[in-house]
Design an enzyme around this catalytic site. Structure first.
Site, PDB file in Angstrom:
ATOM      1  N   HIS A   1      66.469  48.218  33.869  1.00 39.67           N
ATOM      2  CA  HIS A   1      67.889  48.296  34.201  1.00 39.67           C
ATOM      3  C   HIS A   1      68.530  49.358  33.308  1.00 39.67           C
ATOM      4  O   HIS A   1      69.452  49.087  32.552  1.00 39.67           O
ATOM      5  CB  HIS A   1      68.558  46.935  34.023  1.00 39.67           C
ATOM      6  CG  HIS A   1      69.869  46.804  34.739  1.00 39.67           C
ATOM      7  ND1 HIS A   1      70.161  45.761  35.586  1.00 39.67           N
ATOM      8  CD2 HIS A   1      70.971  47.600  34.757  1.00 39.67           C
ATOM      9  CE1 HIS A   1      71.394  45.900  36.056  1.00 39.67           C
ATOM     10  NE2 HIS A   1      71.908  47.018  35.572  1.00 39.67           N
TER      11      HIS A   1
ATOM     12  N   TYR B   1      79.223  46.315  46.256  1.00 37.55           N
ATOM     13  CA  TYR B   1      80.509  46.189  45.582  1.00 37.55           C
ATOM     14  C   TYR B   1      81.693  46.623  46.427  1.00 37.55           C
ATOM     15  O   TYR B   1      82.764  46.033  46.331  1.00 37.55           O
ATOM     16  CB  TYR B   1      80.503  46.994  44.274  1.00 37.55           C
ATOM     17  CG  TYR B   1      79.644  46.367  43.207  1.00 37.55           C
ATOM     18  CD1 TYR B   1      80.144  45.375  42.379  1.00 37.55           C
ATOM     19  CD2 TYR B   1      78.319  46.732  43.064  1.00 37.55           C
ATOM     20  CE1 TYR B   1      79.347  44.773  41.406  1.00 37.55           C
ATOM     21  CE2 TYR B   1      77.516  46.142  42.090  1.00 37.55           C
ATOM     22  CZ  TYR B   1      78.039  45.166  41.270  1.00 37.55           C
ATOM     23  OH  TYR B   1      77.257  44.555  40.321  1.00 37.55           O
TER      24      TYR B   1
ATOM     25  N   GLU C   1      69.087  49.529  40.933  1.00 39.58           N
ATOM     26  CA  GLU C   1      69.925  50.641  41.373  1.00 39.58           C
ATOM     27  C   GLU C   1      69.361  51.992  40.925  1.00 39.58           C
ATOM     28  O   GLU C   1      69.989  52.734  40.152  1.00 39.58           O
ATOM     29  CB  GLU C   1      71.358  50.470  40.862  1.00 39.58           C
ATOM     30  CG  GLU C   1      72.035  49.229  41.407  1.00 39.58           C
ATOM     31  CD  GLU C   1      73.499  49.117  40.980  1.00 39.58           C
ATOM     32  OE1 GLU C   1      74.011  50.066  40.361  1.00 39.58           O
ATOM     33  OE2 GLU C   1      74.105  48.077  41.255  1.00 39.58           O
TER      34      GLU C   1
ATOM     35  N   ASN D   1      72.501  45.314  46.089  1.00 38.07           N
ATOM     36  CA  ASN D   1      73.704  45.225  45.257  1.00 38.07           C
ATOM     37  C   ASN D   1      74.855  45.841  46.040  1.00 38.07           C
ATOM     38  O   ASN D   1      74.781  46.995  46.446  1.00 38.07           O
ATOM     39  CB  ASN D   1      73.531  45.991  43.943  1.00 38.07           C
ATOM     40  CG  ASN D   1      72.444  45.409  43.065  1.00 38.07           C
ATOM     41  OD1 ASN D   1      71.884  44.365  43.373  1.00 38.07           O
ATOM     42  ND2 ASN D   1      72.130  46.092  41.978  1.00 38.07           N
TER      43      ASN D   1
ATOM     44  N   ARG E   1      69.183  36.056  37.213  1.00 41.13           N
ATOM     45  CA  ARG E   1      68.606  37.400  37.192  1.00 41.13           C
ATOM     46  C   ARG E   1      69.010  38.099  35.902  1.00 41.13           C
ATOM     47  O   ARG E   1      70.190  38.232  35.596  1.00 41.13           O
ATOM     48  CB  ARG E   1      69.099  38.209  38.392  1.00 41.13           C
ATOM     49  CG  ARG E   1      68.575  39.637  38.380  1.00 41.13           C
ATOM     50  CD  ARG E   1      68.952  40.414  39.627  1.00 41.13           C
ATOM     51  NE  ARG E   1      68.528  41.788  39.498  1.00 41.13           N
ATOM     52  CZ  ARG E   1      69.345  42.844  39.463  1.00 41.13           C
ATOM     53  NH1 ARG E   1      70.661  42.657  39.565  1.00 41.13           N
ATOM     54  NH2 ARG E   1      68.875  44.057  39.331  1.00 41.13           N
TER      55      ARG E   1
ATOM     56  N   GLU F   1      73.416  41.584  43.365  1.00 41.03           N
ATOM     57  CA  GLU F   1      74.658  41.813  42.611  1.00 41.03           C
ATOM     58  C   GLU F   1      75.814  41.891  43.592  1.00 41.03           C
ATOM     59  O   GLU F   1      75.734  42.577  44.604  1.00 41.03           O
ATOM     60  CB  GLU F   1      74.623  43.114  41.789  1.00 41.03           C
ATOM     61  CG  GLU F   1      73.751  43.084  40.563  1.00 41.03           C
ATOM     62  CD  GLU F   1      73.845  44.383  39.760  1.00 41.03           C
ATOM     63  OE1 GLU F   1      74.892  45.067  39.841  1.00 41.03           O
ATOM     64  OE2 GLU F   1      72.880  44.718  39.064  1.00 41.03           O
TER      65      GLU F   1
END
Length: 1927
Positions: A1019, A1209, A1064, A1207, A974, A1275
């Site tokens: 992005h 985290y 995002e 994504n 990606r 991600e």
């Protein structure tokens, strides 16, 4: 037909018949002349002219015809010559006739005119003059000139004359000779040295040649000099003269005197001449025959012989002198006298004598110009060409003494200090531990072949088959399997110089017995690995072994004997090779079908002086001494080459005694050796210029014996290795020579090593020198294949990685990958040469045009998923709140239990990046600026003022990135497109083709590797030009984004099938327009702007989606979505509905803000609408700040995603908070407060802690909220704060735990998960944090302009996950069923101080723990053991639970101060003794055997007051105390433990001071003194028992040693492996080594402590008598074990003296390991088995009793202790594996502990018990936990019966022990957290209710059984009565 043409046919016919390509009718020279006396006289007579018969000399005759009417008569003659195909005519120009006084001022005009007329007539007759400037003797007048001037002036005089002639006659002459008859000219030049005279003539010729070609030469102009060949075939002047002027010759002119009786000499002369002339064309300027038949036929036969010899020598004849024909035939009658007869074949056959292969090869290139030689050839190698790279075991493996490897001669050599800077190969590249790492690099490089060697001493430790090392075999099996799995073919070298030292001690290769050892070794390898290895090399460069190892001594074994040992070794090696080849051929080839060859190294040898015959011979000798020494026996005739043999014989005849001895093969051996190779392995690096030895001496040396002297051309480029010069053309010549001499078309040639090093101080990445080296050498190999038809089938570059380069150590770097030898990680970084070589491999050479990459078909799984269903709006809170209800109540065990399994076959594994973060090239090739370019160029905006101007420079390094992606095994990548790189101003009228080309190259490169591109359109790097019109606040961006997306779909969509519109978007809306942290830093309207931006982004996304859907999807069949970043949030308290609602609201504000419109109903979630609307109303606003979609817009947006891209985290803890109403902001609209748990692992970014279980819950929330769509995690990663660390273990933990959580989500929760992408592929520019956080799987050195990439350990881990497609259960972790041995001891344990209490009762003295626990701040919560479990008073209660547990044994300790209050036998406390006697009797009465610990830490305080264990007198005190116990209890106790955990006593009590007696003042001395005395005390007690009491009591006695197991933190790192080993030796080995091995401390401890001690070691020493007394003082090995740690090296400052500093080890634990109630105790059952096996192997398989093993908890969660059940099940099963699989002599197992008790410094906080101790109950009741029942079932079954063979009665509930006496079943008085249930009117805990139910059920069974018995007895009685009545 013309005479000369007929003549040519006569001798040409045999050449045509034999295939020689030659046509004399084109540009061939048939030369006649010059004018002679006889000829001129004859012509004048015929025409009536009278001549003076006294004119005899040519000079006089020429003078005569210039003054007489002779010239007109010449014209018909010249015409007649031309009519008979004569093409050229010789004209000798007399110097004195032109310059009578030897200068231009005296030029004779008359003669000049005469000669111009002569030349004009030749031109008119179409004859070309060949003008000779000077013949024979020099003019007499020259002597006067030279006497007045310097001798060197002759050169100038001749040059002046020649230049004058060029000017006068150059328009009429194309071919010139400077001199003929050189010997006479030299003789007349001076009376001095003839050699010097020749040099003067040579200088004159060279100067004239230069003048001619610089000023006068026409297009066809040529110049030469005439050399004489005498009738004895001697060249005059000799070869060196010719070599000196070779560069000043356009052709070679010969005055040939041919002797028909010496034709062999002539052929030899041509052979000698061929290397010197280097292929120059030859003109036979004069032909003179001697001793030949005078008939024309015979003369023509001789001409044919001459030409045959020339062509056999691979030279080209361009013409010859035809005067012999003209002289024998009168002009006008030639055709009548010549008969045309073809020459018979036999004439040709006898006339042509072949040159040697060397001479033929040399001649083939002799005439090459430098430009021709160095011209680069474009082309490709044949299909199937084998590209490879290589290593050698001793260069790379390291692990020199690991896992049973024997010592090699290179180990010994390095340890003796013979290597550069005393370096060793002990660790080298650590490849023994880095198989995955090396294969990772190979996948990137993509060779077809990997050549590596097997280390003989790693397979057979002492070199013989009796010393087989299974670990070594396993290593190579794993390597071979890994290679094949990565599509790399192994090429295995059996011997690459690392001979087992044991064999060298027996003579090594000088001892013929080694042949059988080698054959055994080879046969084993063939048999073990040959099913997978198809290319074998027996010996690597045997010349080096013989020459450097046994000749010069530069290599081990360091023997200097070049004349004898060197040749003997070679002889033995050749026979060993042949034997191995035949073994393979006979035994293995029929089934394995492999090839066996040998690798021979050789330079190319070029004669230094081309015309020097001796140099030519010396060069040929050099090749035969180097290459032929081994090649000739194998590939030619089984014997050494004649040149080698004759030279050695010659030298031995000259020297006395003989200086060399060449062994002799028998005829049988010759047959055996000949033909023993399936391929010719060639190792080549450089070339040499060879001269014949000038000074012959009898000193034995390689060069003296060979009679040659190798030199180099100073213009050749040099490398870091002094012996390697860059001479690429030598490779082509060597290959042709090998082909001619050895292989022909029969045997393929494998170039199996070629390379060049750079030095250690060079730029370790930009190795441009080596790129050039490879480029040129590979091209020469291509020339050999294409131009010379040499059968080269392989090219293998040396080497894969930098390595240990023998005597040069690590100073020379041959690797394609840089290895950092100063870092213990030995990380590898691809060099530029690796990328270059990979490209050569991909292109199969150097194609003239590189075609498009071979694109692979895209995976089906990415194409066209089913359209997602329409969903209704979410409720408030949403129904997805069930996720918290399901998961938030999980115990830590349920949450953190590691899960094993794999993903579906079509699962996508990938990595992610983004354009601005990696590409760099911020203004390159027309790229426009982005908002991030603008933002980062403002100082202060980014940490450290970093920018993305260069970043990873991926814009210029696409090939480098593809290299690592291949290595990583990902099937998807990606990346994002840079909008301003494609549209510099953001609009489609400004297309930047360079940017488009870059992405096309990247996409094509990915597809060629079968990697699916996943492309993100946006992005965050908006073109600045669009920001200038308002950016994402401007609705025009919807149209502009669609235009950009449309272009991308159209341009790349034929190959890209996975599109992400926005990454995002919340970061854009929130961080850019609310918090104003990201560009464009919009700060003006945080209450409105974020919502407006999101509104526009959603429309832009929908527009792009529909564009794809309507225009491209049908044809391209791709998917489109957007990637949303969502954190998981956990309500702070689940019972508070406001917190649950806040958690749901947070997810809706973060993820639902974008997902709800797209995946549900086209509108924002109600949670947002209500909250923002309500707050807007409270803020007195006329309408909500949240924009409203029209119905049409909602319908347009709804469903505009094909998959869900996530994504993730981190996770937060959330609770509701009422926030301020002003100023308006998106943040405050959420009304929440976020927290984190400080126990969660941190990362490089604040508030981004690693919480893996949050990912599983988030996936479940998405499943519930959005109807379980296909989900791709696009991600997920963690950043570390490190610049250079590649050992990123914490990142491995992150991926290990997060991937496991998604596996649970997929397998257990049925989440529709389709792919996982790690963030990030590389270290990147991490936005506001610059380059500080390192997320990359690959480290990027941002301080190096080349931006080198280095794989981190996490990359290696991730690629293994990809390879396995998940995390399958390791085979070693599989549960096994089975029983323990009969009479196995099942036990539980306690200790006196921890359970007894009664600290001052019945005369007990104070212990050090009494003192310690009553000292403030020593014990948690100020608790103590004064009462503890009160076992002193509760003997019956303890016996009851012991009986209930079904144990066979009970381990408890005696309290020393309870028996001896002051520690001495002066006062014996009978009350204490009576207590223990009574307790032992009670145990025995219950059929439970006591296991008594004599000392479990509670030393009498009275003894501590006099030094305790630091005072050596305690040895006797302890012995006295033990003897008392033996006397009073020994008849009943048969299992004694002298000391429990001496490590804890010594180091924890006297080093750390956190255990009694709390001493920490002398951490570097006290622990060792204490340990010393403990060992001696134990030994004395053992001897006491053994000698005095054992004969009668017959018990067992030993000690219990505690130890964790230690695994290396990085298993691929020798330093960590050493640290783990050191950890175990310092822990368990401290006490076990003296007792179980040799009576002394282990060498690791002794060496380390000595090294860190100043002067005498701080570790005490045992005397020899003490060693003998200590050694063997055991009957069993008592082991206490709980957990495992990960160890790594830690170097403490030298001034710190402590146990830890001496050990030098730090430890961590794996985040995936389950925890416990103790911070130090992680659930690691695998370590238990490993420790047991280690004890077996280290201490000769002693009987082992596990005397402690268990787990704690801190939270009082009742009695259902599932974590302890899991612990016991796992650990006991590992113990069973140790017995069954590893052969460990394990005889007993003990759980710690029977009941919860006082756990030392932590007091009662940690509970280890199988039985719950209720400390709030005055009765201290003991309540069984579920684990006690589980342990009882294991005891009853004596292990784990297989359910498949059931049912098993031992697993059924037991009637006995289901209820306990009331005194020990009382519930805890305060246990409010325990869930209660109603049972028969009673309020019971669930576990107690279950127990009661079991009891009731048991009673019912008893009743039924009683009824059945009663019925049975009744019936029997009835029958008896009935029978009696009958009787």
């Amino acid at each position: 037909m013309a005479l000369i043409r007929k003549l040519s046919l006569i001798f040409l016919l045999p050449f045509i018949c034999t295939g020689v390509e030659w046509d004399p009718t084109e540009n061939f020279i048939f030369i006649a002349g010059p004018l002679t006396n006889a000829l001129v006289s004859n012509l004048n007579t015929q025409r009536g002219n009278v001549r003076d018969s006294s004119l005899n000399s040519v000079m006089a005759q020429l003078d005569y015809f210039c003054h007489q009417p002779s010239l007109p008569s010449l014209l018909p003659y010249f015409a007649e010559l031309r009519g008979n195909d004569v093409t050229h005519f010789k004209v000798f120009l007399p110097w004195t006739q032109i310059f009578p006084e030897m200068n231009a001022q005296s030029a004779n005009e008359t003669n000049i005119v005469c000669y111009r007329r002569l030349l004009g007539m030749l031109q008119a007759a179409d004859l070309k003059p060949v003008l000779i400037l000077h013949q024979k003797h020099l003019p007499n007048s020259l002597s006067a000139q030279l006497s007045l001037r310097q001798p060197a002036t002759f050169v100038d005089l001749f040059a002046e004359y020649a230049e004058f002639a060029f000017g006068l006659f150059g328009d009429l002459v194309d071919t010139w000779l400077t001199f003929s008859n050189l010997p006479e000219a030299a003789e007349s030049l001076t009376q001095g040295d003839p050699h010097a005279s020749l040099q003067v003539l040579a200088s004159a010729h060279e100067k004239v040649y230069t003048i001619y070609h610089e000023k006068y030469a026409s297009e066809d102009g040529k110049m030469s000099i005439s050399l004489d060949v005498h009738d004895d075939a001697v060249l005059v002047p000799s070869g060196p003269f010719l070599a000196s002027i070779l560069d000043s010759l356009d052709f070679l002119s010969l005055n040939l005197h041919y002797n028909c009786k010496k034709e062999a000499s002539f052929e030899q002369m041509l052979n000698d001449l061929q290397p010197v002339t280097n292929g120059l064309d030859i003109l036979l300027f004069c032909l003179n025959f001697h001793e030949c038949s005078s008939t024309q036929e015979n003369l023509l036969t001789n001409v044919a012989s001459i030409f045959g010899a020339i062509y056999e020598g691979q030279a080209q004849a361009i013409g010859y002198d035809v005067n012999f024909v003209l002289d024998s035939s009168p002009i006008g009658s030639y055709t009548e006298n010549l008969a045309i007869h073809p020459m018979p074949d036999v004439v040709m056959t006898s006339a042509i004598s072949p040159f040697s292969s060397y001479q033929t090869t040399w001649e083939a290139f002799a005439n090459q110009s430098e430009s021709e030689r160095d011209a680069f050839l474009l082309g490709v190698f044949p299909s199937g060409f084998l590209w490879g790279t290589s290593t050698g075991s001793f260069r790379t493996e390291g692990a020199w003494a690991e896992d049973g490897k024997g010592e090699s001669i290179w180990d010994r050599y390095g340890h003796q200090g013979h290597v550069y800077r005393k370096q060793t190969a002990d660790v080298a590249c650590d490849s023994y531990h880095k198989i995955e790492y090396d294969v990772y690099l190979l996948r990137g490089l993509r060779p077809k072949i990997y050549k590596f060697s097997i280390s003989w001493p790693r397979i057979f430790a002492d070199g013989t088959k009796n010393s087989l090392n299974p670990q070594g075999v396993s290593y190579y099996n794993k390597l071979i399997d890994s290679l094949l799995e990565s599509n790399v073919e192994p090429m295995v070298t059996l011997f690459h110089w690392d001979l087992p030292q044991t064999l060298q001690d027996l003579g090594g290769w000088q001892n013929e017995s080694i042949i059988s050892a080698f054959v055994d070794y080879a046969s084993f390898c063939f048999g073990t690995f040959g099913d997978r290895v198809k290319f074998w090399i027996t010996f690597h460069e045997p010349w080096v072994i013989s020459y450097a190892g046994y000749g010069t001594g530069q290599h081990p074994p360091g023997i200097v004997d070049p004349g004898m040992a060197s040749y003997q070794v070679a002889h033995v090696i050749l026979k060993a090779h042949a034997q191995a080849w035949h073994i393979y051929d006979i035994q293995y080839r029929p089934t394995q079908h492999g090839k066996v060859g040998i690798l021979l190294n050789s330079d190319w040898a070029e004669p230094k002086t081309a015309g020097n015959v001796e140099d030519m011979k010396a060069a040929e000798r050099y090749l035969h001494f180097m290459l032929g020494w081994f090649a000739h026996p194998i590939f030619v005739n089984g014997d050494y080459p004649d040149i080698l043999k004759s030279q050695i014989e010659h030298m031995n005849q000259q020297c006395s005694p003989q200086i060399a001895k060449l062994p002799v093969f028998t005829e049988e051996e010759k047959k055996w050796v000949n033909g023993t190779a399936d391929f010719f392995g060639l190792s080549h690096y450089t070339s040499r210029l060879i001269t014949a030895s000038a000074n012959h001496t009898c000193i034995p040396s390689y060069e003296n014996i060979g009679g040659f002297s190798p030199q180099v051309d100073p213009t050749w480029p040099q490398t870091a290795a002094s012996w390697i010069y860059v001479v690429p053309w030598g490779l082509r010549r060597l290959l042709l020579f090998v082909s001619k001499e050895y292989t022909g078309a029969r045997i393929p040639i494998y170039i199996a090593e070629n390379g060049a090093p750079v030095d250690d101080g060079s730029d370790f990445i930009n190795d441009t020198m080596r790129i050039n080296y490879y480029r040129l050498y590979i091209n020469e190999a291509l020339k050999a294949v294409k131009l010379d038809a040499v059968d080269v089938q392989s090219y293998i570059a040396r080497s894969l990685i930098d390595g240990f380069e023998g005597a040069a150590g690590y100073s020379q770097r041959f690797g394609l990958h840089y290895v950092n030898f100063e870092d213990a990680n030995r990380q590898r970084s691809p060099k530029e040469s690796a990328y270059f070589f990979s490209t050569v491999i991909e292109n199969n050479g150097f194609p003239a045009m590189v075609t498009n990459k071979n694109l692979q078909p895209l995976k089906e799984d990415v194409s066209m998923p089913a359209r997602l269903p329409s969903l209704s709006a979410s409720e408030v809170p949403s129904k997805a709140k069930v996720v918290w209800e399901k998961f938030s109540k999980q115990s830590d065990l349920e949450r953190d239990m590691y899960f094993y399994g794999t993903f579906p076959e079509d699962f996508l594994w990938g990595v992610s990046t983004s354009a601005y973060q990696i590409e760099g090239g911020w203004n390159a090739d027309g790229k426009g600026p982005s908002i991030w370019d603008t933002f980062t160029h403002v100082p202060g905006n980014i940490k450290n003022n970093d920018t993305g101007d260069i970043a990873c420079d991926s814009y210029n390094k696409a090939d480098e990135d593809l290299y690592l992606l291949r290595a990583l095994r990902v099937n998807s990548y990606r990346f994002s497109l840079s909008w301003p790189r494609i549209f510099p101003d953001g609009r489609n009228h400004s297309i930047n083709t360079h940017g488009v080309d870059y992405y096309n190259q990247l996409i094509d490169g990915l597809l060629a590797q079968n990697i699916t591109p996943m492309v993100t359109l946006y992005h965050w790097d908006l073109p600045q030009a669009l920001q200038d019109i308002g950016g994402w606040l401007n609705p025009e961006l919807v149209e502009l984004f669609d235009s950009y997306a449309d272009f991308c779909f159209q341009t790349f969509g034929d190959r890209v099938k996975f599109w992400v519109t926005f990454n995002e978007p919340i970061a854009i809306s929130s961080l850019s327009y609310d918090l104003a942290l990201f560009p464009p830093n919009f700060k003006d309207d945080p209450g409105y702007a974020p919502y407006k931006v999101t509104h526009i982004i959603l429309k832009a996304h929908a527009r792009a989606y529909h564009t794809y859907d309507q225009k491209y999807r049908a044809k391209q069949k791709g998917v489109v979505s957007l990637s949303l970043n969502v954190d998981w949030v956990e309500p702070k308290t689940l019972t508070d509905p406001r917190n649950v609602e806040a958690a749901d609201r947070y997810l809706q504000f973060m993820g639902g803000w974008f997902a709800h419109p797209v995946f549900k109903n086209g509108d924002y979630p109600d949670a947002m609408k209500w909250k923002v609307g309500n707050r807007s109303e409270l803020q007195k606003l006329p309408s909500s700040r949240l924009p409203v979609f029209t119905e049409e817009e909602r319908e347009y947006i709804r469903g505009t995603a094909d998959v869900f891209c996530l994504n993730y985290y981190t996770t937060k803890i959330i609770k509701h908070r009422t926030t301020k109403l002003r100023p308006y902001s998106y943040e405050d609209d959420q009304e929440r407060l976020l927290e984190t748990d400080p126990s969660w692992p941190i990362s490089a970014i604040d508030n981004m802690r690693a919480v893996p279980w949050g990912l599983r819950r988030l996936l479940n929330w998405i499943k519930e909220e959005y109807g379980n769509p296909p989900i791709y995690i696009t991600e997920n990663g963690v950043g570390l704060k490190t610049k250079s660390e590649v050992d990123d273990t914490s990142k491995i933990f992150f991926y290990k735990t997060h991937i496991d959580e998604i596996l649970k989500a997929y397998k257990l929760d049925e989440v529709n998960l389709k792919g996982y992408f790690a963030w990030s592929f590389l270290d990147t520019f991490e936005w506001l944090n610059g380059y500080e956080p390192r997320f990359g799987l690959h480290q990027v050195d941002f301080e190096n302009p080349s931006r080198p990439r280095t794989p981190r350990s996490s990359a290696i881990y991730y690629t293994e996950v990809i390879r396995q497609n998940g995390i399958p259960l390791p085979k070693d972790d599989e549960f096994i069923y089975g029983e323990f041995p009969n009479n196995f001891y099942w036990s539980v344990a306690t200790a006196s101080y921890q359970t007894e209490g009664a600290w001052r009762e019945d005369g007990k003295g104070l212990s050090i723990w009494d003192q310690f626990a009553h000292t403030p701040l020593r014990i948690n919560n100020d608790e103590n053991g004064d009462i503890a479990c009160d076992s002193y008073h509760k003997m019956e209660a303890d016996l009851a639970i012991l009986k209930d547990s079904k144990v066979t044994h009970y381990r408890f300790s005696i309290s020393w101060p309870r028996i001896l209050p002051d520690g001495t036998i002066n006062h014996i406390n009978e009350a204490g003794l009576n207590h223990y006697e009574k307790f032992v009797d009670s145990l025995l009465a219950a059929n439970i055997q006591p296991q008594v610990t004599i000392y479990h830490w509670d030393l009498p305080q009275a003894l501590q007051d006099v030094g305790g264990w630091e005072n050596e007198t305690i040895v006797q005190r302890f012995k006295d105390y033990a003897e008392l116990l033996f006397q009073r209890l020994g008849e009943k106790v048969k299992f004694w433990i002298t000391v429990n955990e001496p490590y804890a006593i010594a180091n924890v009590g006297y080093g750390y001071g956190v255990s009694a007696p709390g001493i920490s003042a002398r951490p570097g001395r006290a622990p060792y003194i204490v340990g010393h005395n403990l060992i001696k005390a134990h030994a004395e007690v053992w001897h006491l028992y053994n000698e005095t009491y054992r004969p009668k009591q017959r018990g067992l006695i030993s000690l219990s040693i505690s130890s964790d197991w230690a695994e290396p933190k990085n298993p691929y790192k020798q330093e960590d492996i050493d640290a783990a080993r050191r950890y175990v030796q310092f822990y368990i080995g401290w006490f076990a080594h003296p007792i179980f091995k040799n009576g002394d401390y282990n060498e690791v401890m002794k060496r380390r402590i000595q090294e860190r001690s100043q002067g005498q070691s701080r570790l005490p020493e045992f005397t020899e008598s003490e060693k003998q007394r200590i050694k063997g003082t055991y009957d069993f090995f008592g082991l206490n074990h709980y957990t495992t740690i990960l160890a790594y090296n830690l170097n403490y400052p030298a001034f710190i003296a402590s146990y830890d500093a001496d050990r030098g080890v730090a430890s961590i634990t794996d985040h995936s390991w389950l925890g416990s109630g103790s911070f130090w105790l992680k659930v690691t059952p695998f370590g238990f088995r490993k420790l047991l096996k280690w004890i077996k192997e280290e201490y000769n398989n002693p009987a082992i009793y596990v005397t402690e093993n268990g787990i704690s908890e801190r939270v009082d969660e009742g009695f259902n202790d599932t974590w302890r059940i899991h612990y016991l099940k796992s650990y006991i099963n590992e113990a069973l594996k140790a017995i069954v699989h590893d052969g460990v002599d394990l005889r007993g197992y003990t759980v710690w502990s029977l009941m919860d008790n006082f756990e030392w410094a932590v007091g009662f906080a940690e509970r280890f018990g199988l039985y719950y101790t209720n400390y709030t109950d005055p009765n201290l009741s003991r309540i069984p936990k579920e684990s006690s029942k589980y342990y009882s079932s294991i005891i009853r079954c004596n292990g784990f019966p297989d359910p498949a063979t059931g049912p098993h009665l031992c697993l059924e509930p037991q009637l006995e022990g289901t209820s306990l006496p009331p005194s020990i079943t009382t519930q805890p008085t305060d246990n409010s957290t325990i869930e209660k249930v109603q049972f028969l009117g009673l309020d019971l805990t669930s576990s107690r209710a279950e127990a009661a139910l079991y009891a009731l059920f048991a009673l019912l069974l008893v009743a039924l059984l009683g009824l059945a018995i009663f019925s049975y007895v009744y019936r029997k009685s009835t029958k008896k009565i009935h029978r009696k009545s009958k009787m």
